[in-house]
Design an enzyme around this catalytic site. Structure first.
Site, PDB file in Angstrom:
ATOM      1  N   ILE A 108       0.842  -1.189   0.000  1.00 61.02           N
ATOM      2  CA  ILE A 108       0.000   0.000   0.000  1.00 61.02           C
ATOM      3  C   ILE A 108       0.884   1.248   0.000  1.00 61.02           C
ATOM      4  CG2 ILE A 108      -0.245  -0.124   2.536  1.00 61.02           C
ATOM      5  CD1 ILE A 108      -3.101   1.067   2.178  1.00 61.02           C
ATOM      6  N   CYS A 109       0.451   2.258  -0.723  1.00 60.21           N
ATOM      7  CA  CYS A 109       1.053   3.589  -0.709  1.00 60.21           C
ATOM      8  C   CYS A 109       2.530   3.551  -1.140  1.00 60.21           C
ATOM      9  CB  CYS A 109       0.859   4.208   0.674  1.00 60.21           C
ATOM     10  SG  CYS A 109       1.251   5.963   0.809  1.00 60.21           S
ATOM     11  N   GLY A 110       3.420   4.058  -0.327  1.00 59.43           N
ATOM     12  CA  GLY A 110       4.831   4.138  -0.681  1.00 59.43           C
ATOM     13  C   GLY A 110       5.461   2.787  -0.952  1.00 59.43           C
TER      14      GLY A 110
END
Length: 197
Positions: free
Chosen positions: A98-100
């Protein structure tokens, strides 16, 4: 036998991104949640200090689920972690990012064989190893076989997709369980009944 989910988190990790998923997994009788990082102790963006269970190179290769939680420190260059992820993807073992952490996968060419999502595809335009622009889907979370990807605002969709990927419960029950947090207690009661009789 208890299945182990390993949450990989770097310093300055996004504490909200794995909160629902870790709670649901860790309260199930057949799952346990452990943490891993490059440091023995890390701090979240929200200021929470976490003493991790494993260093990166101690992660059990046969863990049931590897979860990569986003944050501000995924510019790391860690060959052991990269090879672990490559091995898991190749062998059909579940991976979620998720995300970064999705940015990390893109930068290392690990999304090239999967449909995926992330924070924004333009962030990867200078990443030479990212060679799958047509595989990007503009959704909160995307599951393709043994990989779930999500953007940083998708904690609930991420949770639902990951739980479905690992067959945590039947899909309709997973959706209902996540709905408690998505629509709130009172609307949940109207739709499904009281979850805490």
């Amino acid at each position: 036998m208890t299945k182990q989910a390993i949450f990989v988190m770097m310093d300055d990790y996004a504490d909200w991104e794995g909160a629902y998923l870790s709670r649901m997994l860790n309260t199930a009788p057949d799952w346990t949640v452990k943490t891993a990082s490059t440091q023995k102790e890390i701090k979240s963006i929200g200021g929470l200090t976490t003493k991790v269970d494993y260093q990166i190179n101690q992660i059990p290769r046969d863990c049931a689920l590897l979860v990569l939680i986003g944050g501000n420190s995924w510019t790391i260059d860690n060959e052991w972690l990269k090879q672990l992820i490559i091995s898991r993807l190749h062998n059909g073992q579940p991976v979620a990012a998720i995300c970064g952490a999705v940015d990390y996968l893109a930068r290392n060419g690990l999304l090239n064989d999967y449909q995926h999502t992330g924070n924004a595809q333009y962030l990867w335009q200078d990443d030479n190893q990212y060679q799958n622009p047509t595989g990007f889907i503009a959704q909160q979370a995307v599951q393709d076989r043994n990989l779930v990807t999500a953007n940083g605002t998708a904690a609930l969709d991420f949770t639902e997709a990951v739980l479905k990927m690992v067959a945590f419960k039947p899909d309709d029950q997973v959706h209902q369980d996540v709905d408690l947090y998505r629509i709130g207690y009172y609307q949940y009661c109207q739709k499904y009944g009281n979850p805490f009789p």
